[in-house]
Design a protein around this motif. Structure first.
Motif, short mmCIF file in Angstrom:
data_model
loop_
_atom_site.label_atom_id
_atom_site.label_comp_id
_atom_site.label_asym_id
_atom_site.label_seq_id
_atom_site.Cartn_x
_atom_site.Cartn_y
_atom_site.Cartn_z
N GLN A 116 0.82 -1.20 0.00
CA GLN A 116 0.00 0.00 0.00
C GLN A 116 0.86 1.26 0.00
N LEU A 117 2.09 1.14 0.52
CA LEU A 117 2.93 2.31 0.74
C LEU A 117 4.11 2.42 -0.22
N VAL A 118 4.33 1.41 -1.05
CA VAL A 118 5.44 1.51 -2.00
C VAL A 118 5.13 2.60 -3.01
N SER A 119 6.17 3.16 -3.59
CA SER A 119 6.00 4.28 -4.51
C SER A 119 5.86 3.81 -5.95
N VAL A 120 4.95 4.43 -6.65
CA VAL A 120 4.82 4.28 -8.10
C VAL A 120 4.83 5.70 -8.67
N ALA A 121 5.77 5.97 -9.55
CA ALA A 121 5.93 7.33 -10.09
C ALA A 121 6.04 8.34 -8.95
N THR A 165 2.51 -8.64 -6.59
CA THR A 165 3.90 -9.08 -6.50
C THR A 165 4.82 -7.98 -7.01
N ARG A 166 6.11 -8.12 -6.76
CA ARG A 166 7.05 -7.06 -7.15
C ARG A 166 7.08 -6.80 -8.66
N PRO A 167 6.99 -7.83 -9.51
CA PRO A 167 6.94 -7.52 -10.95
C PRO A 167 5.78 -6.63 -11.35
N ASP A 168 4.70 -6.62 -10.57
CA ASP A 168 3.58 -5.74 -10.87
C ASP A 168 3.98 -4.27 -10.81
N LEU A 169 4.99 -3.96 -9.99
CA LEU A 169 5.44 -2.57 -9.89
C LEU A 169 6.02 -2.07 -11.21
N GLU A 170 6.69 -2.95 -11.94
CA GLU A 170 7.24 -2.53 -13.24
C GLU A 170 6.12 -2.18 -14.20
N VAL A 171 5.06 -2.97 -14.19
CA VAL A 171 3.90 -2.67 -15.04
C VAL A 171 3.25 -1.37 -14.59
N ALA A 172 3.14 -1.19 -13.27
CA ALA A 172 2.51 0.01 -12.74
C ALA A 172 3.27 1.28 -13.16
N GLU A 173 4.57 1.21 -13.18
CA GLU A 173 5.36 2.38 -13.59
C GLU A 173 5.07 2.75 -15.04
N LEU A 174 4.75 1.76 -15.86
CA LEU A 174 4.42 2.04 -17.27
C LEU A 174 3.03 2.64 -17.40
N ILE A 175 2.11 2.21 -16.53
CA ILE A 175 0.74 2.69 -16.61
C ILE A 175 0.60 4.10 -16.02
N ALA A 190 -2.25 7.04 -16.70
CA ALA A 190 -3.28 7.29 -15.70
C ALA A 190 -3.30 8.76 -15.30
N ARG A 191 -2.13 9.36 -15.17
CA ARG A 191 -2.06 10.78 -14.82
C ARG A 191 -2.70 11.64 -15.89
N ARG A 192 -2.45 11.33 -17.15
CA ARG A 192 -3.06 12.12 -18.24
C ARG A 192 -4.58 11.98 -18.23
N VAL A 193 -5.06 10.77 -18.02
CA VAL A 193 -6.51 10.54 -17.99
C VAL A 193 -7.15 11.33 -16.85
N ARG A 194 -6.53 11.32 -15.69
CA ARG A 194 -7.11 12.04 -14.55
C ARG A 194 -7.05 13.55 -14.76
N ASN A 195 -5.97 14.04 -15.31
CA ASN A 195 -5.89 15.48 -15.57
C ASN A 195 -6.96 15.92 -16.56
N TYR A 196 -7.19 15.10 -17.58
CA TYR A 196 -8.22 15.41 -18.56
C TYR A 196 -9.60 15.42 -17.90
N ALA A 197 -9.86 14.43 -17.04
CA ALA A 197 -11.14 14.37 -16.34
C ALA A 197 -11.34 15.58 -15.44
N ARG A 198 -10.27 16.03 -14.80
CA ARG A 198 -10.38 17.22 -13.95
C ARG A 198 -10.75 18.44 -14.78
N ARG A 199 -10.08 18.60 -15.92
CA ARG A 199 -10.38 19.75 -16.78
C ARG A 199 -11.83 19.71 -17.26
N ARG A 200 -12.29 18.53 -17.63
CA ARG A 200 -13.67 18.40 -18.09
C ARG A 200 -14.65 18.77 -16.97
N ALA A 201 -14.36 18.31 -15.76
CA ALA A 201 -15.23 18.61 -14.62
C ALA A 201 -15.31 20.10 -14.37
N VAL A 202 -14.18 20.78 -14.45
CA VAL A 202 -14.16 22.23 -14.24
C VAL A 202 -14.95 22.94 -15.34
#
Length: 282
Positions: free
Chosen positions: A29-34, A249-259, A263-275
Protein backbone atom coordinates in the motif's frame (compact mmCIF):
# COMPACT_ATOMS: atom_id res chain seq x y z
CA UNK A 1 -20.99 11.78 6.58
CA UNK A 2 -22.58 13.67 3.72
CA UNK A 3 -26.07 15.02 4.45
CA UNK A 4 -27.26 15.47 0.86
CA UNK A 5 -30.90 14.83 -0.07
CA UNK A 6 -29.52 12.36 -2.59
CA UNK A 7 -28.22 8.97 -1.54
CA UNK A 8 -24.55 9.25 -0.58
CA UNK A 9 -21.93 7.52 -2.70
CA UNK A 10 -19.34 5.97 -0.41
CA UNK A 11 -16.03 4.50 -1.50
CA UNK A 12 -14.61 1.86 0.83
CA UNK A 13 -10.91 1.40 0.10
CA UNK A 14 -9.58 -1.87 1.50
CA UNK A 15 -5.92 -1.41 2.43
CA UNK A 16 -5.64 -3.86 5.32
CA UNK A 17 -3.81 -6.65 3.49
CA UNK A 18 -0.45 -7.81 4.82
CA UNK A 19 1.14 -8.47 1.42
CA UNK A 20 2.34 -12.02 2.05
CA UNK A 21 3.01 -12.42 -1.69
CA UNK A 22 4.79 -9.07 -1.88
CA UNK A 23 7.14 -8.05 0.93
CA UNK A 24 5.79 -8.09 4.50
CA UNK A 25 8.60 -5.75 5.53
CA UNK A 26 7.47 -3.12 2.99
CA UNK A 27 3.67 -2.97 2.66
CA UNK A 28 2.54 -2.68 -0.94
CA UNK A 29 0.00 0.00 0.00
CA UNK A 30 2.93 2.31 0.74
CA UNK A 31 5.44 1.51 -2.00
CA UNK A 32 6.00 4.28 -4.51
CA UNK A 33 4.82 4.28 -8.10
CA UNK A 34 5.93 7.33 -10.09
CA UNK A 35 7.16 8.85 -6.81
CA UNK A 36 3.81 8.55 -5.02
CA UNK A 37 2.53 5.89 -2.58
CA UNK A 38 0.15 3.38 -4.14
CA UNK A 39 -2.55 4.24 -1.61
CA UNK A 40 -2.37 7.91 -2.58
CA UNK A 41 -3.04 7.06 -6.21
CA UNK A 42 -6.02 4.97 -5.12
CA UNK A 43 -7.57 7.53 -2.79
CA UNK A 44 -7.08 10.26 -5.38
CA UNK A 45 -9.17 8.36 -7.94
CA UNK A 46 -12.24 8.60 -5.71
CA UNK A 47 -11.38 12.01 -4.28
CA UNK A 48 -11.49 13.42 -7.81
CA UNK A 49 -14.84 11.86 -8.72
CA UNK A 50 -17.61 14.46 -8.24
CA UNK A 51 -20.23 11.77 -7.58
CA UNK A 52 -18.31 10.22 -4.67
CA UNK A 53 -19.35 11.96 -1.46
CA UNK A 54 -17.42 10.05 1.20
CA UNK A 55 -14.40 7.76 1.51
CA UNK A 56 -13.50 5.20 4.16
CA UNK A 57 -10.02 3.66 4.24
CA UNK A 58 -9.65 0.29 5.94
CA UNK A 59 -6.13 -0.45 7.20
CA UNK A 60 -4.12 -2.77 9.38
CA UNK A 61 -2.19 -1.54 12.41
CA UNK A 62 1.16 -1.76 10.63
CA UNK A 63 0.24 0.88 8.04
CA UNK A 64 -2.36 2.95 9.89
CA UNK A 65 -0.12 5.87 10.87
CA UNK A 66 1.57 6.03 7.48
CA UNK A 67 -1.76 5.97 5.61
CA UNK A 68 -3.12 8.68 7.88
CA UNK A 69 -0.09 10.84 7.03
CA UNK A 70 -0.64 10.26 3.30
CA UNK A 71 -4.25 11.37 3.68
CA UNK A 72 -3.22 14.47 5.64
CA UNK A 73 -0.55 15.37 3.10
CA UNK A 74 -3.09 15.01 0.29
CA UNK A 75 -5.46 17.41 2.01
CA UNK A 76 -8.33 15.01 1.40
CA UNK A 77 -11.81 16.54 1.64
CA UNK A 78 -13.71 13.25 1.47
CA UNK A 79 -11.99 10.74 3.75
CA UNK A 80 -14.33 10.46 6.74
CA UNK A 81 -12.61 7.73 8.66
CA UNK A 82 -9.75 5.25 8.90
CA UNK A 83 -11.17 1.92 10.00
CA UNK A 84 -9.18 -0.97 11.53
CA UNK A 85 -9.42 -3.99 9.27
CA UNK A 86 -9.60 -7.68 10.02
CA UNK A 87 -7.64 -10.82 9.27
CA UNK A 88 -9.39 -11.40 5.94
CA UNK A 89 -10.86 -9.25 3.21
CA UNK A 90 -14.36 -10.22 4.34
CA UNK A 91 -13.53 -9.16 7.90
CA UNK A 92 -12.35 -5.78 6.61
CA UNK A 93 -15.49 -5.26 4.57
CA UNK A 94 -17.60 -6.17 7.59
CA UNK A 95 -15.70 -3.65 9.69
CA UNK A 96 -16.40 -0.91 7.15
CA UNK A 97 -20.08 -1.81 6.90
CA UNK A 98 -20.32 -1.75 10.68
CA UNK A 99 -18.75 1.71 10.74
CA UNK A 100 -21.32 2.95 8.24
CA UNK A 101 -24.16 1.38 10.21
CA UNK A 102 -23.07 3.27 13.32
CA UNK A 103 -23.49 6.50 11.38
CA UNK A 104 -26.98 5.54 10.22
CA UNK A 105 -26.10 5.46 6.56
CA UNK A 106 -29.33 5.13 4.56
CA UNK A 107 -30.20 1.80 2.99
CA UNK A 108 -30.14 3.30 -0.51
CA UNK A 109 -26.56 4.59 -0.18
CA UNK A 110 -24.29 3.49 -3.01
CA UNK A 111 -21.24 1.67 -1.70
CA UNK A 112 -18.18 1.10 -3.92
CA UNK A 113 -15.70 -1.38 -2.42
CA UNK A 114 -12.24 -1.09 -3.96
CA UNK A 115 -8.85 -2.74 -3.51
CA UNK A 116 -6.37 -0.29 -2.04
CA UNK A 117 -3.68 -1.66 -4.33
CA UNK A 118 -5.59 -1.03 -7.56
CA UNK A 119 -4.23 2.51 -8.02
CA UNK A 120 -5.30 3.14 -11.62
CA UNK A 121 -9.07 2.73 -11.66
CA UNK A 122 -10.28 5.24 -14.23
CA UNK A 123 -12.75 8.10 -13.74
CA UNK A 124 -15.04 6.48 -16.32
CA UNK A 125 -15.09 3.17 -14.45
CA UNK A 126 -16.07 4.87 -11.19
CA UNK A 127 -18.81 6.89 -12.91
CA UNK A 128 -20.12 3.76 -14.62
CA UNK A 129 -20.29 1.99 -11.25
CA UNK A 130 -22.28 4.82 -9.71
CA UNK A 131 -24.65 4.90 -12.69
CA UNK A 132 -25.12 1.10 -12.70
CA UNK A 133 -26.62 1.24 -9.22
CA UNK A 134 -29.49 3.32 -10.58
CA UNK A 135 -30.69 0.16 -12.35
CA UNK A 136 -29.49 -2.72 -10.16
CA UNK A 137 -28.58 -3.21 -6.51
CA UNK A 138 -25.24 -4.89 -7.21
CA UNK A 139 -22.56 -4.54 -9.88
CA UNK A 140 -18.93 -5.47 -10.31
CA UNK A 141 -16.14 -4.26 -12.54
CA UNK A 142 -14.70 -7.00 -14.72
CA UNK A 143 -12.95 -7.52 -18.04
CA UNK A 144 -13.62 -10.32 -20.53
CA UNK A 145 -11.13 -13.14 -20.17
CA UNK A 146 -8.80 -13.47 -23.14
CA UNK A 147 -7.57 -16.82 -21.84
CA UNK A 148 -9.56 -20.01 -21.54
CA UNK A 149 -10.45 -20.58 -17.89
CA UNK A 150 -10.15 -24.07 -16.37
CA UNK A 151 -12.12 -25.20 -13.32
CA UNK A 152 -10.00 -27.79 -11.55
CA UNK A 153 -10.16 -29.93 -8.43
CA UNK A 154 -7.24 -31.23 -6.35
CA UNK A 155 -5.93 -34.64 -7.38
CA UNK A 156 -7.81 -37.30 -5.50
CA UNK A 157 -10.87 -35.15 -4.89
CA UNK A 158 -14.10 -37.11 -5.28
CA UNK A 159 -12.10 -40.24 -6.00
CA UNK A 160 -10.22 -38.73 -8.94
CA UNK A 161 -6.88 -40.29 -9.68
CA UNK A 162 -4.10 -38.97 -11.88
CA UNK A 163 -2.66 -41.60 -14.20
CA UNK A 164 0.98 -41.78 -15.08
CA UNK A 165 2.35 -40.31 -11.88
CA UNK A 166 6.11 -40.07 -11.92
CA UNK A 167 8.25 -39.71 -8.84
CA UNK A 168 11.36 -41.55 -9.96
CA UNK A 169 13.57 -38.47 -10.05
CA UNK A 170 14.13 -38.81 -13.78
CA UNK A 171 12.90 -35.31 -14.47
CA UNK A 172 9.48 -36.37 -15.62
CA UNK A 173 6.43 -34.36 -14.50
CA UNK A 174 4.90 -35.73 -11.30
CA UNK A 175 1.13 -35.74 -11.78
CA UNK A 176 0.35 -37.37 -8.45
CA UNK A 177 -0.52 -34.00 -6.91
CA UNK A 178 -1.56 -32.16 -10.07
CA UNK A 179 -5.02 -30.53 -10.10
CA UNK A 180 -7.52 -32.28 -12.34
CA UNK A 181 -9.51 -30.24 -14.87
CA UNK A 182 -13.24 -30.65 -14.25
CA UNK A 183 -14.90 -27.94 -16.33
CA UNK A 184 -13.84 -25.79 -19.28
CA UNK A 185 -16.34 -22.91 -19.46
CA UNK A 186 -17.08 -21.17 -22.74
CA UNK A 187 -14.55 -18.35 -22.84
CA UNK A 188 -17.19 -15.93 -24.11
CA UNK A 189 -18.96 -16.19 -20.76
CA UNK A 190 -15.91 -15.73 -18.51
CA UNK A 191 -14.60 -12.52 -17.00
CA UNK A 192 -11.73 -11.50 -14.74
CA UNK A 193 -13.08 -9.69 -11.70
CA UNK A 194 -11.69 -6.32 -10.71
CA UNK A 195 -12.90 -3.60 -8.37
CA UNK A 196 -14.81 -1.49 -7.49
CA UNK A 197 -17.55 -3.92 -6.56
CA UNK A 198 -20.66 -1.88 -6.00
CA UNK A 199 -23.85 -2.28 -4.00
CA UNK A 200 -26.73 -0.52 -2.39
CA UNK A 201 -25.92 -0.46 1.30
CA UNK A 202 -28.95 -2.59 2.23
CA UNK A 203 -27.99 -5.26 -0.32
CA UNK A 204 -24.38 -5.82 0.74
CA UNK A 205 -25.35 -5.55 4.43
CA UNK A 206 -28.03 -8.24 4.07
CA UNK A 207 -25.66 -10.53 2.16
CA UNK A 208 -23.07 -10.31 4.91
CA UNK A 209 -25.75 -10.79 7.57
CA UNK A 210 -26.85 -14.05 5.95
CA UNK A 211 -23.25 -15.19 5.51
CA UNK A 212 -22.34 -14.59 9.14
CA UNK A 213 -23.70 -17.93 10.30
CA UNK A 214 -21.89 -19.99 7.66
CA UNK A 215 -18.71 -21.55 9.04
CA UNK A 216 -17.57 -22.27 5.49
CA UNK A 217 -17.77 -18.58 4.56
CA UNK A 218 -14.40 -17.72 2.98
CA UNK A 219 -15.06 -15.38 0.02
CA UNK A 220 -12.22 -13.68 -1.83
CA UNK A 221 -14.39 -10.79 -2.97
CA UNK A 222 -17.66 -9.09 -2.10
CA UNK A 223 -19.50 -9.99 -5.29
CA UNK A 224 -19.40 -13.64 -4.30
CA UNK A 225 -21.11 -12.83 -1.00
CA UNK A 226 -24.10 -11.43 -2.88
CA UNK A 227 -24.08 -14.21 -5.50
CA UNK A 228 -23.95 -16.94 -2.84
CA UNK A 229 -26.27 -15.51 -0.20
CA UNK A 230 -28.67 -13.42 -2.30
CA UNK A 231 -28.92 -15.68 -5.35
CA UNK A 232 -31.98 -13.89 -6.72
CA UNK A 233 -30.17 -10.54 -6.76
CA UNK A 234 -28.72 -9.82 -10.23
CA UNK A 235 -25.14 -8.56 -10.31
CA UNK A 236 -24.35 -6.47 -13.39
CA UNK A 237 -20.93 -6.39 -15.02
CA UNK A 238 -19.36 -2.96 -15.48
CA UNK A 239 -16.63 -2.88 -18.10
CA UNK A 240 -13.17 -2.60 -16.58
CA UNK A 241 -9.75 -1.91 -18.01
CA UNK A 242 -6.46 -3.74 -18.32
CA UNK A 243 -4.85 -0.69 -16.67
CA UNK A 244 -6.85 -1.38 -13.50
CA UNK A 245 -4.21 -3.79 -12.22
CA UNK A 246 -3.87 -5.11 -8.71
CA UNK A 247 -0.35 -4.80 -7.32
CA UNK A 248 0.26 -8.21 -5.77
CA UNK A 249 3.90 -9.08 -6.50
CA UNK A 250 7.05 -7.06 -7.15
CA UNK A 251 6.94 -7.52 -10.95
CA UNK A 252 3.58 -5.74 -10.87
CA UNK A 253 5.44 -2.57 -9.89
CA UNK A 254 7.24 -2.53 -13.24
CA UNK A 255 3.90 -2.67 -15.04
CA UNK A 256 2.51 0.01 -12.74
CA UNK A 257 5.36 2.38 -13.59
CA UNK A 258 4.42 2.04 -17.27
CA UNK A 259 0.74 2.69 -16.61
CA UNK A 260 1.24 5.66 -14.25
CA UNK A 261 1.93 8.37 -16.89
CA UNK A 262 -1.15 7.32 -18.86
CA UNK A 263 -3.28 7.29 -15.70
CA UNK A 264 -2.06 10.78 -14.82
CA UNK A 265 -3.06 12.12 -18.24
CA UNK A 266 -6.51 10.54 -17.99
CA UNK A 267 -7.11 12.04 -14.55
CA UNK A 268 -5.89 15.48 -15.57
CA UNK A 269 -8.22 15.41 -18.56
CA UNK A 270 -11.14 14.37 -16.34
CA UNK A 271 -10.38 17.22 -13.95
CA UNK A 272 -10.38 19.75 -16.78
CA UNK A 273 -13.67 18.40 -18.09
CA UNK A 274 -15.23 18.61 -14.62
CA UNK A 275 -14.16 22.23 -14.24
CA UNK A 276 -15.49 23.10 -17.70
CA UNK A 277 -18.85 21.48 -16.97
CA UNK A 278 -19.08 23.25 -13.62
CA UNK A 279 -18.28 26.68 -15.05
CA UNK A 280 -20.56 26.24 -18.05
CA UNK A 281 -23.45 25.51 -15.71
CA UNK A 282 -23.05 28.75 -13.78
Amino acid sequence: MSQSHQAPVIAIILAAGFGTRFDPAKPKQLVSVADRPVIEWTIEAFEDCPEVTDILVVVNAAVSDAVEKVIDDMGSRKVRGIVPGGETRADSTRAALGFLREYNIPDDAKVLIHDGVRPFVSPKTILDCVAALDSVNAATVAVPSTDTILIAAPAGADGAEADGASSDGAGRFDTSAAPIVRIVPDRATTYRAQTPQCFRFSTISEAYRRAAGDENFHPTDDTRVVVDYLPDEPVAVVEGSDDNIKITTRPDLEVAELIAPRARRVRNYARRRAVQEMTSGM
